[in-house]
Write a protein that holds these residues in place. Structure first.
Motif, PDB file in Angstrom:
ATOM      1  N   VAL A  66       0.842  -1.198   0.000  1.00 22.57           N
ATOM      2  CA  VAL A  66       0.000   0.000   0.000  1.00 22.57           C
ATOM      3  C   VAL A  66       0.880   1.252   0.000  1.00 22.57           C
ATOM      4  CG1 VAL A  66      -1.598   1.365   1.415  1.00 22.57           C
ATOM      5  CG2 VAL A  66      -2.021  -1.073   1.055  1.00 22.57           C
ATOM      6  N   ALA A  70       1.187   3.991  -2.975  1.00 20.41           N
ATOM      7  CA  ALA A  70       0.883   5.401  -2.729  1.00 20.41           C
ATOM      8  C   ALA A  70       2.054   6.283  -3.155  1.00 20.41           C
ATOM      9  CB  ALA A  70       0.557   5.621  -1.255  1.00 20.41           C
ATOM     10  N   ILE A  91      -2.447   9.313   1.532  1.00 22.21           N
ATOM     11  CA  ILE A  91      -3.045   8.185   0.797  1.00 22.21           C
ATOM     12  C   ILE A  91      -2.805   6.887   1.553  1.00 22.21           C
ATOM     13  CG2 ILE A  91      -2.860   6.778  -1.296  1.00 22.21           C
ATOM     14  CD1 ILE A  91      -2.205   9.416  -2.796  1.00 22.21           C
ATOM     15  N   THR A  92      -1.601   6.710   2.048  1.00 14.77           N
ATOM     16  CA  THR A  92      -1.253   5.483   2.770  1.00 14.77           C
ATOM     17  C   THR A  92      -2.090   5.327   4.036  1.00 14.77           C
ATOM     18  OG1 THR A  92       0.997   5.556   1.909  1.00 14.77           O
ATOM     19  CG2 THR A  92       0.643   4.230   3.884  1.00 14.77           C
ATOM     20  N   ALA A  95      -5.689   4.515   2.991  1.00 13.20           N
ATOM     21  CA  ALA A  95      -5.794   3.160   2.440  1.00 13.20           C
ATOM     22  C   ALA A  95      -5.654   2.105   3.529  1.00 13.20           C
ATOM     23  CB  ALA A  95      -4.743   2.953   1.348  1.00 13.20           C
ATOM     24  N   CYS A  96      -4.738   2.313   4.470  1.00 15.14           N
ATOM     25  CA  CYS A  96      -4.572   1.357   5.574  1.00 15.14           C
ATOM     26  C   CYS A  96      -5.840   1.291   6.428  1.00 15.14           C
ATOM     27  CB  CYS A  96      -3.363   1.712   6.432  1.00 15.14           C
ATOM     28  SG  CYS A  96      -1.796   1.272   5.663  1.00 15.14           S
TER      29      CYS A  96
END
Length: 167
Positions: A66, A70, A91-92, A95-96
């Motif tokens: 991920v 990103a 973003i990371t 997303a996580c």
């Protein structure tokens, strides 16, 4: 410190040292000089706890993917380092959370930073792709080490002592 805790510590220390030795050996064999990113990824995947080491390693590998993705997205979107790193971090983190990888988010954030930062004067894409490969290689090495140590040292202690053979 109790005996089971000492054993966990010794196994964790052995996994970390095995990771260092494997990274240095492989880097030497293929004449790879930028091995630090692989080494960091190995250490981020390894876990001191033997009971859920494989599941945690898999979670951290997903998180590293991920973070690397990103970082790659931000390399495409914006060339400014501050915007690139900040965007990759945002973003990371999102997303996580969405993928329920919060426990491994720090590993993902490290991967995002590894991919987005590069030395001045180098080609961004060359450096980013090399670092993505290094992060992935480190994750794979960390997983292999986890499997080897988990199957050898933690399975027997969870099941009790190995059975005695008759003479």
């Amino acid at each position: 410190m109790t005996m089971p805790n000492i054993k966990k510590l010794l196994v964790y220390m052995a996994k970390c040292v095995a990771g260092v030795l494997l990274v240095f050996l492989l880097a030497h064999l293929i004449n790879y000089k930028d091995y630090i990113w692989c080494l960091i990824s190995v250490m981020l995947v390894l876990s001191p706890d033997g009971t859920d080491a494989v599941a945690l390693a898999m979670s951290r590998i997903k998180a590293n993917l991920v973070g690397a993705a990103a970082g790659l997205i931000m390399l495409i979107v914006h060339p400014s380092t501050i915007v690139m790193v900040s965007g990759a971090i945002a973003i990371t983190a999102a997303a996580c959370a969405f993928l329920e990888l919060e426990a491994s988010a720090r590993s993902a954030l490290a991967a995002a930073i590894i991919v987005t930062l590069h030395e001045a004067g180098l080609h961004v894409w060359d450096t980013a792709l090399e670092r993505i490969i290094a992060v992935l290689a480190g994750c794979v090495l960390g997983l292999v080490i986890t499997f080897v140590f988990h199957s050898r040292f933690t399975r027997h202690s969870a099941e009790g002592p190995p059975p005695q053979q008759e003479a």
